[in-house]
Design an enzyme around this catalytic site. Structure first.
Site, PDB file in Angstrom:
ATOM      1  N   HIS A 160      50.318  38.970  37.959  1.00 49.50           N
ATOM      2  CA  HIS A 160      50.324  37.510  37.947  1.00 49.50           C
ATOM      3  C   HIS A 160      50.807  36.965  36.601  1.00 49.50           C
ATOM      4  O   HIS A 160      51.680  36.085  36.549  1.00 49.50           O
ATOM      5  CB  HIS A 160      48.919  36.976  38.240  1.00 49.50           C
ATOM      6  CG  HIS A 160      48.446  37.273  39.626  1.00 49.50           C
ATOM      7  ND1 HIS A 160      47.168  36.992  40.065  1.00 49.50           N
ATOM      8  CD2 HIS A 160      49.080  37.834  40.697  1.00 49.50           C
ATOM      9  CE1 HIS A 160      47.033  37.353  41.331  1.00 49.50           C
ATOM     10  NE2 HIS A 160      48.180  37.878  41.730  1.00 49.50           N
TER      11      HIS A 160
ATOM     12  N   SER B 267      52.943  37.526  44.782  1.00 51.57           N
ATOM     13  CA  SER B 267      52.168  36.722  43.831  1.00 51.57           C
ATOM     14  C   SER B 267      52.849  36.601  42.478  1.00 51.57           C
ATOM     15  O   SER B 267      52.824  35.534  41.859  1.00 51.57           O
ATOM     16  CB  SER B 267      50.771  37.324  43.660  1.00 51.57           C
ATOM     17  OG  SER B 267      50.078  37.338  44.890  1.00 51.57           O
TER      18      SER B 267
END
Length: 390
Positions: free
Chosen positions: A344, A293
């Site tokens: 993230h 991610s």
């Protein structure tokens, strides 16, 4: 229609496209109405120009309202807070009834008043005033000699040059999106699928001990010197759904970034983004974590850098979609427990900085690239300091 207005129409088109760097974004079939765009000119971001015989002021009023509606749609598409539209009319004569109020004051789109339309009339008895106002929108203004008549050959030459220049620029824009063919994107997809299968065969992809054995981010072991755990988590996924989501994202997003920036640049962007995401997670989150991610958010960061360098092209193509998807993912991440938001955000920032450091293929901005490189180094050093000593 008068040949003089036709000559002036194409002379203005040439002036906007070739001399003022506007792009033709729409030309109607009869080629007597053209929409130009140059977002860097705040006084005239959009210019609509039409060659038409104006008979009644009410018709002009309705047309201005339609231009405002179209401008509002463009504003939303571009994601602009406000938009300025210059509306040019070229007509042999002005309307026979009241019309002055329509060009004296700007017209605002009714809802929100964020789109402003300023109309200019090039017609008999209005030419000098129109040229003076229009010229003040650009550096250097406009010489009144611009209004002189020309031959049909000159008119045709201006028309050909305007369209040729615009077509050439459009072709250059298309090339930006297809510099390279994807390779590493598919290699990373294959790698994470193979690693996932190995995880499942050796104890399961949701088993914490197995994840740690394969190289997941585990702060105590990083503190003991297992530095490779800053990169290995990029290839690990916790459960099939996690793998599926990141594989789809990498297939669509990674390939797009690799096409734009090329293979070697993409390799650096992806791996540095993965490192930056893991580093942010290490510094701010003590939980066990794994997944691509951070690297995928780095691809979003690369596209944001694309928008930073090519804002017109970015918002004309994918800009708002990219921004909306980023915001949805961040909101989702903060709303659902167990998601590594630090990873993230770290990947997003890392991708933006890494892309700035390598810039675009066959293009150099040495000072800016150096600034982005040092920013990436400082950010990494800060993350390491907080993680190890903070």
């Amino acid at each position: 229609m008068a040949s003089y207005e036709n000559h002036l129409f194409w002379k203005l088109a040439y002036f906007l496209v070739v001399e003022q760097d506007y792009q033709i974004v729409q030309a109607y079939e009869n080629r007597q109405e053209i929409l130009f765009e140059n977002l860097s000119n705040k006084s005239a971001q959009i210019i609509r120009m039409i060659h038409s015989e104006l008979d009644w002021g009410s018709r002009m009023r309705r047309d201005i309202e339609q231009v405002a509606t179209a401008g509002e749609n463009i504003r939303k598409q571009l994601g602009k807070r406000e938009l300025t539209v210059i509306n040019l009319y070229l007509s042999p004569y002005p309307p026979i009834d009241e019309y002055e109020s329509y060009i004296k004051e700007p017209f605002y789109f009714s809802k929100g008043k964020r789109t402003k339309v300023t109309s200019v009339l090039f017609a008999h008895g209005q030419l000098d005033q129109a040229a003076d106002f229009f010229g003040r929108l650009f550096a250097g203004g406009m010489d009144l000699a611009f209004l002189e008549e020309g031959s049909e050959e000159e008119t045709a030459a201006y028309r050909r040059a305007a369209f040729a220049h615009s077509i050439k620029r459009s072709e250059e824009d298309k090339k930006v999106f297809h510099f390279s063919t994807p390779f590493f994107s598919y290699m990373f997809i294959a790698a994470q699928v193979v690693v996932f299968l190995l995880l499942e065969l050796s104890g399961g992809s949701t088993d914490a001990a197995n994840l740690i054995r394969f190289g997941a981010k585990f702060n105590p072991l990083i503190l003991e010197g297992e530095w490779w755990r800053f990169l290995t988590p990029v290839f690990l996924h916790i459960g099939f759904l996690h793998l599926l989501m990141n594989t789809f994202a990498l297939y669509f997003l990674g390939t797009a970034v690799e096409r734009i920036f090329g293979r070697s640049r993409f390799l650096f962007i992806y791996l540095f983004s993965g490192f930056a995401g893991t580093l942010a997670s290490f510094a701010l989150n003590s939980s066990l974590s794994a997944g691509a991610s951070g690297a995928i958010f780095g691809c979003f960061g690369a596209l944001l850098y694309f928008g930073f360098i090519y804002p017109r092209l970015f918002f004309r193509t994918m800009g708002m979609n990219v921004i909306i998807v980023i915001l949805i993912n961040l909101v989702f991440g903060f709303s659902v427990p167990g998601i590594d938001n630090a990873g993230h955000i770290g990947g997003l920032i890392g991708g933006f900085l890494a892309t700035g450091a390598v810039h675009f293929p066959a293009k150099k901005k040495s000072f800016m690239q150096l600034a982005f490189f040092f920013a990436a180094v400082l950010l990494s050093a800060g993350g390491l300091y907080v993680g190890f000593l903070g």
